[in-house]
Design a protein around this motif. Structure first.
Motif, mmCIF file in Angstrom:
data_model
loop_
_atom_site.group_PDB
_atom_site.id
_atom_site.type_symbol
_atom_site.label_atom_id
_atom_site.label_comp_id
_atom_site.label_asym_id
_atom_site.label_seq_id
_atom_site.Cartn_x
_atom_site.Cartn_y
_atom_site.Cartn_z
ATOM 1 N N VAL A 186 40.534 37.735 38.403
ATOM 2 C CA VAL A 186 41.003 36.661 37.526
ATOM 3 C C VAL A 186 40.598 36.976 36.095
ATOM 4 C CG1 VAL A 186 40.832 34.203 36.958
ATOM 5 C CG2 VAL A 186 40.728 34.929 39.348
ATOM 6 N N VAL A 187 41.517 36.776 35.180
ATOM 7 C CA VAL A 187 41.190 36.795 33.760
ATOM 8 C C VAL A 187 41.315 35.349 33.304
ATOM 9 C CG1 VAL A 187 41.793 37.657 31.467
ATOM 10 C CG2 VAL A 187 42.080 39.138 33.479
ATOM 11 N N ALA A 188 40.174 34.734 33.045
ATOM 12 C CA ALA A 188 40.149 33.331 32.650
ATOM 13 C C ALA A 188 40.640 33.165 31.222
ATOM 14 C CB ALA A 188 38.731 32.780 32.784
ATOM 15 N N ASN A 189 41.219 31.999 30.970
ATOM 16 C CA ASN A 189 41.675 31.629 29.630
ATOM 17 C C ASN A 189 42.722 32.613 29.082
ATOM 18 O OD1 ASN A 189 41.476 29.499 27.825
ATOM 19 N ND2 ASN A 189 40.189 30.675 26.438
ATOM 20 N N CYS A 190 43.574 33.098 29.982
ATOM 21 C CA CYS A 190 44.625 34.058 29.626
ATOM 22 C C CYS A 190 45.930 33.629 30.266
ATOM 23 C CB CYS A 190 44.252 35.461 30.098
ATOM 24 S SG CYS A 190 45.542 36.680 29.829
ATOM 25 N N PRO A 191 46.849 33.038 29.510
ATOM 26 C CA PRO A 191 46.705 32.632 28.118
ATOM 27 C C PRO A 191 45.769 31.430 28.003
ATOM 28 C CG PRO A 191 48.802 31.860 28.994
ATOM 29 C CD PRO A 191 48.158 32.690 30.064
ATOM 30 N N PRO A 192 45.343 31.091 26.802
ATOM 31 C CA PRO A 192 44.386 30.002 26.635
ATOM 32 C C PRO A 192 44.784 28.743 27.422
ATOM 33 C CG PRO A 192 44.709 31.107 24.551
ATOM 34 C CD PRO A 192 45.716 31.690 25.513
ATOM 35 N N GLY A 193 43.809 28.241 28.180
ATOM 36 C CA GLY A 193 44.021 27.052 28.996
ATOM 37 C C GLY A 193 44.533 27.362 30.391
ATOM 38 N N ASN A 194 44.798 28.616 30.684
ATOM 39 C CA ASN A 194 45.312 29.047 31.990
ATOM 40 C C ASN A 194 44.556 30.296 32.432
ATOM 41 O OD1 ASN A 194 47.887 27.299 32.462
ATOM 42 N ND2 ASN A 194 47.975 27.916 30.317
ATOM 43 N N SER A 195 44.954 30.851 33.566
ATOM 44 C CA SER A 195 44.341 32.079 34.063
ATOM 45 C C SER A 195 45.413 33.040 34.539
ATOM 46 C CB SER A 195 43.396 31.772 35.232
ATOM 47 O OG SER A 195 42.312 30.988 34.799
ATOM 48 N N ARG A 196 45.068 34.314 34.513
ATOM 49 C CA ARG A 196 45.929 35.354 35.057
ATOM 50 C C ARG A 196 45.277 35.833 36.349
ATOM 51 N NH1 ARG A 196 47.843 40.855 31.905
ATOM 52 N NH2 ARG A 196 49.342 41.548 33.489
ATOM 53 N N TYR A 197 46.054 35.817 37.429
ATOM 54 C CA TYR A 197 45.556 36.183 38.749
ATOM 55 C C TYR A 197 46.110 37.541 39.174
ATOM 56 C CZ TYR A 197 44.399 31.210 39.142
ATOM 57 O OH TYR A 197 43.899 29.956 38.935
ATOM 58 N N PHE A 198 45.249 38.370 39.708
ATOM 59 C CA PHE A 198 45.643 39.646 40.291
ATOM 60 C C PHE A 198 45.494 39.514 41.803
ATOM 61 C CE2 PHE A 198 44.569 40.453 35.963
ATOM 62 C CZ PHE A 198 45.534 41.361 35.556
ATOM 63 N N MET A 199 46.561 39.864 42.528
ATOM 64 C CA MET A 199 46.609 39.632 43.963
ATOM 65 C C MET A 199 47.061 40.896 44.688
ATOM 66 S SD MET A 199 48.305 35.811 43.852
ATOM 67 C CE MET A 199 47.449 35.168 45.303
ATOM 68 N N GLN A 200 46.683 40.989 45.959
ATOM 69 C CA GLN A 200 47.108 42.114 46.777
ATOM 70 C C GLN A 200 47.304 41.676 48.217
ATOM 71 O OE1 GLN A 200 43.881 44.981 46.607
ATOM 72 N NE2 GLN A 200 43.212 44.386 48.644
ATOM 73 N N LYS A 201 48.062 42.497 48.919
ATOM 74 C CA LYS A 201 48.293 42.292 50.350
ATOM 75 C C LYS A 201 48.306 43.662 50.997
ATOM 76 C CE LYS A 201 51.764 40.493 53.591
ATOM 77 N NZ LYS A 201 53.066 39.771 53.659
ATOM 78 N N THR A 202 47.525 43.824 52.058
ATOM 79 C CA THR A 202 47.557 45.052 52.831
ATOM 80 C C THR A 202 48.512 44.829 53.991
ATOM 81 O OG1 THR A 202 45.273 45.516 52.215
ATOM 82 C CG2 THR A 202 46.160 46.729 54.093
ATOM 83 N N PHE A 203 49.408 45.790 54.188
ATOM 84 C CA PHE A 203 50.401 45.650 55.245
ATOM 85 C C PHE A 203 49.794 45.967 56.603
ATOM 86 C CE2 PHE A 203 53.452 47.216 51.762
ATOM 87 C CZ PHE A 203 53.639 45.939 51.279
#
Length: 123
Positions: free
Chosen positions: A100-117
């Protein structure tokens, strides 16, 4: 740099991957764009027109992209999304949060996600 990277990983299918959503006149109105590299599908964009959301089209597109990636020998998929977009949608499809990158954009977050098959030989 590309040669250096290739020297550190097993060869695999690389290149763009797209699952297009078409309208009745065969115009592209949405879909998924990504690529496969180093045994992983990187999902760059998923778009379903607002009037067609809630009809499981996004899930069907994701499943088709994952099937194409598995056919290319991929072991998983990764993506990023924002808190105001669709993290819950991806979680329902089996994606887990890895960063997670918090406050990116300001007031929100950017989430990095993955799934293994779950590959056939793993079952």
């Amino acid at each position: 740099m590309a040669a250096f990277n290739r020297g550190h990983v097993a060869p695999g299918a690389t290149g763009p991957l797209a699952v297009l959503l078409k309208d009745e006149s065969d115009s592209t109105i949405g879909g998924l764009w990504g690529s496969t590299l180093f045994g992983w599908l990187r999902i760059e964009l998923l778009f379903v027109p607002e009037g067609q959301r809630g009809a499981s089209l996004g899930s069907a597109i994701m499943q088709q992209a994952e099937a194409l990636a598995i056919a290319r020998g991929c072991i998983g998929a990764s993506l990023d999304t924002y808190s105001f977009q669709a993290p819950g949608f991806y979680e329902k499809l089996g994606y887990s949060l890895v960063g997670v990158v918090a406050n990116c954009p300001p007031g929100n977050s950017r989430y990095f996600m993955q799934k293994t098959f779950a590959l056939a030989h793993d079952q």
